[in-house]
Design an enzyme around this catalytic site. Structure first.
Site, PDB file in Angstrom:
ATOM      1  CG  PHE A  32      -1.553   5.623  13.562  1.00  0.00           C
ATOM      2  CD1 PHE A  32      -1.063   5.043  14.871  1.00  0.00           C
ATOM      3  CD2 PHE A  32      -1.354   7.120  13.467  1.00  0.00           C
ATOM      4  CE1 PHE A  32      -0.257   6.063  15.620  1.00  0.00           C
ATOM      5  CE2 PHE A  32      -0.468   7.802  14.049  1.00  0.00           C
ATOM      6  CZ  PHE A  32       0.127   7.274  15.297  1.00  0.00           C
TER       7      PHE A  32
ATOM      8  CG  ASN B   6      -0.075  -0.122   2.438  1.00  0.00           C
ATOM      9  OD1 ASN B   6       0.495   0.608   2.894  1.00  0.00           O
ATOM     10  ND2 ASN B   6       0.035  -1.263   3.044  1.00  0.00           N
TER      11      ASN B   6
ATOM     12  CG  ASP C 145      -6.261  -5.463   6.096  1.00  0.00           C
ATOM     13  OD1 ASP C 145      -5.844  -5.411   7.375  1.00  0.00           O
ATOM     14  OD2 ASP C 145      -6.780  -4.508   5.550  1.00  0.00           O
TER      15      ASP C 145
END
Ligand code: CTP
Length: 403
Positions: free
Chosen positions: A321, A207, A276
């Site tokens: 976060f 990401n 994830d």
């Protein structure tokens, strides 16, 4: 923050004195008001005229000036913060023992505010017991020190003694000018960067997290005196020389590194963007393309923060976060509750990778908007997080008393 601060810079006679030119220029750009004292030996390496031209301010060398016989007292009273960079073994020796035989050392004796020393010298000189003892004496007396870098030195030696990266010196100054070393004795864990899940040796899923917020928190906590455990996935900026990171690239490695480190920590900042999902099938050799479309199956990784939230002790402060694209405060608030966090820092994914940021710090009862450079925001987060803890402690103490 440097803006409007009165910074007195002492430059002493080592080869790194020429790097003070860059430091001066960056302090001026940062909005600081600056005055400079050079030792006579420093003038062998860089001229007073150079520093005067870069700073457009006063550069003093002589102790005995008929026009201003008390300049050392005037400068000592003027400064909000003093930095000696580079500091030679000689000036460290003099300051440790109260010798005041020139303008710089006399001024330092008269200063009552914070003084940061940035040593730079040959590796064997720096490691010498007499220098280390002098540093220990000065630390005991309240001087602040910044560790030199390791690497190739001007004398040809390899080792610890290099003048630090000027950016890092600026982080030290801008933090210590506003904050104290209030985290001494605290253990702080920070995870930073973007995890990667490899499909084959050269392709991976990741990401766009830069890791900048995590590094800002690790820097700020270290400069304020904490013992910092930094765990990094992939980060886009270089890691400060005074932090010794552990690497954890995949979600699984992140889980292992965090599980090992987390139990000992007082404060945990989980800024890493943990993947994830991971590939079910991971290939050891590069996968060749075919004429048919490719379908890849993925499975869920462990939620590292959730595991820490489930297992954290009463005294640990756990900060998550949340990078969100919509309904930022609501989505982040849900994560705070679900993952059993003390705080969550929510930010819009639109600011990812930038140096300036705007976040919402949320806990069970309130939320607060914080803006500024990531480093400024890191210091603000640390302040609030610890203050909140003190409030919680008081509430518990009161409960105990009322029983
Ligand atoms: N996190 C984690 N392990 C994961 C995923 C996330 O520890 N496998 C942590 C992150 O480090 C961050 C927090 O959980 O502190 C929130 O991460 P974020 O990606 O915003 O949310 P997710 O929980 O992954 O949920 P979603 O992707 O659905 O928004």
């Amino acid at each position: 923050m440097l803006k409007g601060k009165k910074i007195l810079l002492g430059v002493t006679g080592g080869i790194a004195a020429y790097k003070a030119v860059d430091l001066v220029s960056r302090l001026v750009k940062g909005g600081a008001e600056i005055r400079i004292i050079m030792t006579k030996n420093a003038c062998e390496f860089v001229t007073p005229l150079t520093l005067k031209a870069v700073s457009s301010s006063r550069v003093s060398v002589e102790m005995f000036d008929l026009n201003n016989p008390i300049e050392h007292i005037e400068l000592a009273d003027w400064a909000d913060f003093t930095v000696i960079a580079p500091a030679t073994a000689d000036v460290i020796g003099k300051l440790a023992h109260g010798i005041a035989d020139d303008l710089l050392t006399s001024t330092v004796l008269a200063i009552k505010k914070k003084i940061l020393i940035v040593p730079a010298m040959n590796v064997n000189m720096y490691a010498n017991t007499v220098v280390q003892n002098n540093i220990a004496i000065m630390i005991k007396r309240g001087f602040l020190f910044m560790e030199p870098e390791s690497g190739r030195l001007a004398c040809g030696y390899q080792g610890k003694g290099r003048f630090p990266d000027v950016n890092e010196i600026l982080y030290y100054i801008s933090s210590l000018v506003d904050y104290s070393r209030d985290l001494i004795g605290k253990k702080v864990m920070v995870t930073a960067g973007a995890c990667r899940e490899y499909f084959d040796p050269m392709r991976f899923m990741t990401n766009s997290s830069s890791g900048k917020m995590g590094l800002a928190l690790a820097r700020a906590a270290h400069i304020r005196g904490a013992e910092v455990e930094l765990i990094t996935a992939s980060v886009t900026e270089s890691i400060p020389h005074y932090l010794k990171p552990k690497s954890a690239v995949s979600a699984e490695q992140m889980f292992e590194a965090c599980s090992e480190t987390f139990p000992e920590m007082d404060l945990i900042f989980m800024t890493a963007a943990v993947t994830d999902y991971t590939f079910i099938e991971k290939h050891e050799q590069k996968v060749k393309k075919d004429n048919i479309d490719l379908q890849i199956n993925m499975i869920r990784t462990k939620d590292v923060l959730q595991e820490m939230g489930n297992n954290k002790s009463k005294n640990q402060i756990l900060v998550g976060f949340a990078a969100e694209s919509d309904e930022i405060e609501r989505n982040a608030g849900n994560k705070l509750v679900k993952k059993n966090l003390d705080f969550i820092v929510a930010n819009d994914i639109a600011v990812s990778g930038k140096d300036e940021t705007k976040v919402i710090l949320i806990n069970q009862i309130a939320s607060e908007y914080l803006t500024g450079s990531k480093f400024d925001v890191a210091n603000q987060i640390i302040d609030i997080v610890f203050e909140k803890n003190i409030v919680n402690c008081n509430m518990e103490d009161n409960d105990e008393m009322s029983k």
